[in-house]
Design a protein around this motif. Structure first.
Motif, PDB file in Angstrom:
ATOM      1  N   ALA A 160       8.307  -8.045  19.064  1.00 10.10           N
ATOM      2  CA  ALA A 160       7.592  -8.990  19.908  1.00 10.10           C
ATOM      3  C   ALA A 160       7.024 -10.101  19.042  1.00 10.10           C
ATOM      4  O   ALA A 160       6.629  -9.875  17.899  1.00 10.10           O
ATOM      5  CB  ALA A 160       6.471  -8.291  20.658  1.00 10.10           C
ATOM      6  N   ALA A 161       7.003 -11.280  19.601  1.00 12.39           N
ATOM      7  CA  ALA A 161       6.333 -12.388  18.938  1.00 12.39           C
ATOM      8  C   ALA A 161       4.837 -12.116  18.978  1.00 12.39           C
ATOM      9  O   ALA A 161       4.329 -11.517  19.914  1.00 12.39           O
ATOM     10  CB  ALA A 161       6.650 -13.694  19.654  1.00 12.39           C
ATOM     11  N   THR A 162       4.133 -12.558  17.968  1.00  8.69           N
ATOM     12  CA  THR A 162       2.682 -12.433  17.951  1.00  8.69           C
ATOM     13  C   THR A 162       2.100 -13.715  18.528  1.00  8.69           C
ATOM     14  O   THR A 162       2.487 -14.807  18.130  1.00  8.69           O
ATOM     15  CB  THR A 162       2.171 -12.231  16.515  1.00  8.69           C
ATOM     16  N   GLY A 163       1.197 -13.584  19.482  1.00 10.78           N
ATOM     17  CA  GLY A 163       0.561 -14.747  20.090  1.00 10.78           C
ATOM     18  C   GLY A 163       0.983 -14.932  21.533  1.00 10.78           C
ATOM     19  O   GLY A 163       1.608 -14.063  22.147  1.00 10.78           O
ATOM     20  N   ASP A 164       0.637 -16.093  22.072  1.00  7.67           N
ATOM     21  CA  ASP A 164       0.887 -16.401  23.483  1.00  7.67           C
ATOM     22  C   ASP A 164       1.734 -17.653  23.635  1.00  7.67           C
ATOM     23  O   ASP A 164       1.634 -18.593  22.842  1.00  7.67           O
ATOM     24  CB  ASP A 164      -0.434 -16.643  24.226  1.00  7.67           C
ATOM     25  N   GLY A 209       1.224 -26.963  39.113  1.00  7.60           N
ATOM     26  CA  GLY A 209      -0.075 -26.999  38.456  1.00  7.60           C
ATOM     27  C   GLY A 209      -0.653 -25.629  38.152  1.00  7.60           C
ATOM     28  O   GLY A 209      -1.819 -25.522  37.751  1.00  7.60           O
ATOM     29  N   ASP A 210       0.129 -24.564  38.323  1.00  9.32           N
ATOM     30  CA  ASP A 210      -0.341 -23.204  38.045  1.00  9.32           C
ATOM     31  C   ASP A 210      -0.176 -22.888  36.563  1.00  9.32           C
ATOM     32  O   ASP A 210       0.833 -23.229  35.953  1.00  9.32           O
ATOM     33  CB  ASP A 210       0.455 -22.179  38.870  1.00  9.32           C
ATOM     34  N   ASP A 211      -1.182 -22.203  35.976  1.00 10.31           N
ATOM     35  CA  ASP A 211      -1.148 -21.787  34.566  1.00 10.31           C
ATOM     36  C   ASP A 211      -0.529 -20.400  34.436  1.00 10.31           C
ATOM     37  O   ASP A 211      -0.864 -19.500  35.208  1.00 10.31           O
ATOM     38  CB  ASP A 211      -2.563 -21.721  33.987  1.00 10.31           C
ATOM     39  N   PHE A 212       0.333 -20.234  33.433  1.00 13.30           N
ATOM     40  CA  PHE A 212       0.949 -18.943  33.146  1.00 13.30           C
ATOM     41  C   PHE A 212       0.874 -18.673  31.650  1.00 13.30           C
ATOM     42  O   PHE A 212       0.924 -19.605  30.839  1.00 13.30           O
ATOM     43  CB  PHE A 212       2.421 -18.913  33.575  1.00 13.30           C
ATOM     44  N   THR A 213       0.782 -17.395  31.283  1.00 12.24           N
ATOM     45  CA  THR A 213       0.765 -16.994  29.878  1.00 12.24           C
ATOM     46  C   THR A 213       1.705 -15.813  29.676  1.00 12.24           C
ATOM     47  O   THR A 213       1.643 -14.837  30.417  1.00 12.24           O
ATOM     48  CB  THR A 213      -0.654 -16.596  29.430  1.00 12.24           C
ATOM     49  N   LEU A 214       2.548 -15.909  28.664  1.00 14.20           N
ATOM     50  CA  LEU A 214       3.371 -14.782  28.217  1.00 14.20           C
ATOM     51  C   LEU A 214       2.699 -14.258  26.953  1.00 14.20           C
ATOM     52  O   LEU A 214       2.650 -14.954  25.938  1.00 14.20           O
ATOM     53  CB  LEU A 214       4.801 -15.235  27.917  1.00 14.20           C
ATOM     54  N   HIS A 215       2.142 -13.038  27.024  1.00 14.34           N
ATOM     55  CA  HIS A 215       1.449 -12.419  25.888  1.00 14.34           C
ATOM     56  C   HIS A 215       2.450 -11.652  25.034  1.00 14.34           C
ATOM     57  O   HIS A 215       3.154 -10.783  25.547  1.00 14.34           O
ATOM     58  CB  HIS A 215       0.368 -11.444  26.364  1.00 14.34           C
ATOM     59  N   ALA A 216       2.517 -11.954  23.756  1.00 15.28           N
ATOM     60  CA  ALA A 216       3.387 -11.253  22.803  1.00 15.28           C
ATOM     61  C   ALA A 216       4.771 -10.984  23.400  1.00 15.28           C
ATOM     62  O   ALA A 216       5.193  -9.848  23.529  1.00 15.28           O
ATOM     63  CB  ALA A 216       2.735  -9.954  22.348  1.00 15.28           C
ATOM     64  N   PRO A 217       5.503 -12.054  23.768  1.00 16.75           N
ATOM     65  CA  PRO A 217       6.812 -11.857  24.402  1.00 16.75           C
ATOM     66  C   PRO A 217       7.827 -11.243  23.441  1.00 16.75           C
ATOM     67  O   PRO A 217       7.800 -11.500  22.240  1.00 16.75           O
ATOM     68  CB  PRO A 217       7.219 -13.281  24.794  1.00 16.75           C
ATOM     69  N   GLU A 218       8.709 -10.427  23.996  1.00 14.11           N
ATOM     70  CA  GLU A 218       9.763  -9.775  23.216  1.00 14.11           C
ATOM     71  C   GLU A 218      10.784 -10.804  22.747  1.00 14.11           C
ATOM     72  O   GLU A 218      11.241 -11.643  23.531  1.00 14.11           O
ATOM     73  CB  GLU A 218      10.497  -8.723  24.049  1.00 14.11           C
ATOM     74  N   ASN A 219      11.146 -10.745  21.479  1.00 11.30           N
ATOM     75  CA  ASN A 219      12.203 -11.605  20.947  1.00 11.30           C
ATOM     76  C   ASN A 219      13.534 -11.209  21.573  1.00 11.30           C
ATOM     77  O   ASN A 219      13.820 -10.035  21.761  1.00 11.30           O
ATOM     78  CB  ASN A 219      12.289 -11.486  19.427  1.00 11.30           C
ATOM     79  N   GLY A 220      14.341 -12.194  21.900  1.00 10.95           N
ATOM     80  CA  GLY A 220      15.671 -11.943  22.433  1.00 10.95           C
ATOM     81  C   GLY A 220      15.720 -11.687  23.924  1.00 10.95           C
ATOM     82  O   GLY A 220      16.794 -11.556  24.481  1.00 10.95           O
ATOM     83  N   GLU A 221      14.587 -11.626  24.595  1.00 12.82           N
ATOM     84  CA  GLU A 221      14.544 -11.404  26.041  1.00 12.82           C
ATOM     85  C   GLU A 221      14.363 -12.748  26.740  1.00 12.82           C
ATOM     86  O   GLU A 221      13.599 -13.593  26.292  1.00 12.82           O
ATOM     87  CB  GLU A 221      13.392 -10.468  26.401  1.00 12.82           C
ATOM     88  N   CYS A 222      15.052 -12.936  27.853  1.00 15.14           N
ATOM     89  CA  CYS A 222      14.955 -14.177  28.614  1.00 15.14           C
ATOM     90  C   CYS A 222      13.837 -14.053  29.644  1.00 15.14           C
ATOM     91  O   CYS A 222      13.799 -13.084  30.409  1.00 15.14           O
ATOM     92  CB  CYS A 222      16.289 -14.466  29.303  1.00 15.14           C
ATOM     93  N   PHE A 223      12.928 -15.023  29.656  1.00 18.51           N
ATOM     94  CA  PHE A 223      11.808 -15.028  30.594  1.00 18.51           C
ATOM     95  C   PHE A 223      11.956 -16.205  31.559  1.00 18.51           C
ATOM     96  O   PHE A 223      12.246 -17.326  31.141  1.00 18.51           O
ATOM     97  CB  PHE A 223      10.476 -15.178  29.850  1.00 18.51           C
ATOM     98  N   LEU A 224      11.713 -15.949  32.832  1.00 13.84           N
ATOM     99  CA  LEU A 224      11.727 -16.975  33.864  1.00 13.84           C
ATOM    100  C   LEU A 224      10.439 -17.788  33.771  1.00 13.84           C
ATOM    101  O   LEU A 224       9.344 -17.227  33.633  1.00 13.84           O
ATOM    102  CB  LEU A 224      11.830 -16.330  35.248  1.00 13.84           C
ATOM    103  N   LEU A 225      10.556 -19.104  33.847  1.00 15.94           N
ATOM    104  CA  LEU A 225       9.397 -19.983  33.946  1.00 15.94           C
ATOM    105  C   LEU A 225       9.249 -20.329  35.426  1.00 15.94           C
ATOM    106  O   LEU A 225      10.013 -21.136  35.968  1.00 15.94           O
ATOM    107  CB  LEU A 225       9.591 -21.237  33.080  1.00 15.94           C
ATOM    108  N   VAL A 226       8.296 -19.695  36.082  1.00 18.37           N
ATOM    109  CA  VAL A 226       8.130 -19.766  37.538  1.00 18.37           C
ATOM    110  C   VAL A 226       8.004 -21.221  37.999  1.00 18.37           C
ATOM    111  O   VAL A 226       7.120 -21.942  37.541  1.00 18.37           O
ATOM    112  CB  VAL A 226       6.901 -18.943  37.979  1.00 18.37           C
ATOM    113  N   SER A 227       8.899 -21.652  38.857  1.00 15.74           N
ATOM    114  CA  SER A 227       8.963 -23.007  39.423  1.00 15.74           C
ATOM    115  C   SER A 227       9.227 -24.098  38.391  1.00 15.74           C
ATOM    116  O   SER A 227       9.131 -25.279  38.697  1.00 15.74           O
ATOM    117  CB  SER A 227       7.676 -23.340  40.199  1.00 15.74           C
TER     118      SER A 227
END
Length: 107
Positions: A30-34, A42-60
């Motif tokens: 996992a990456a360290t940090g956010d 205008g909604d705020d989102f945070t990915l906490h310590a995301p896994e390397n190599g995994e694809c994450f959806l950016l909502v909207s």
């Protein structure tokens, strides 16, 4: 009676296969940090310590993003980490304008 040489071949093959398998397996890091972003609504989102190599959806879709991880974040135009891309180095922020990304991958 089989020779010792013939009896050892299967054991050597199994041992080599096991060494190859265990040597190639790695645990996900996992990456360290956010990674934070504001979507087009205008909604705020945070990915906490995301896994390397995994694809994450950016909502909207992300209007802006801040990579506060210790690894690069590659944002993609399309969902599923496809399409055109932009690499965000650790500690960088981006305002995307009209062409908002819809997914991100770390590492």
């Amino acid at each position: 009676m089989p020779s010792l040489k013939n009896a050892l071949r299967p054991a050597v093959a199994v041992g080599a296969a096991l060494a190859l398998f265990t040597g190639m397996s790695t645990s996900a890091q996992a990456a360290t940090g956010d990674f934070t972003y504001i979507n087009v609504n205008g909604d705020d989102f945070t990915l906490h310590a995301p896994e390397n190599g995994e694809c994450f959806l950016l909502v909207s879709g992300a209007r802006s993003a801040n990579n506060r991880t210790n690894t690069r974040a590659t944002v993609f135009a399309e969902q599923g980490c496809e399409g055109s891309r932009l690499v965000m180095q650790p500690g960088t922020s981006v305002n995307f304008g009209a062409a908002v990304p819809h997914s991100v991958m770390f590492g």
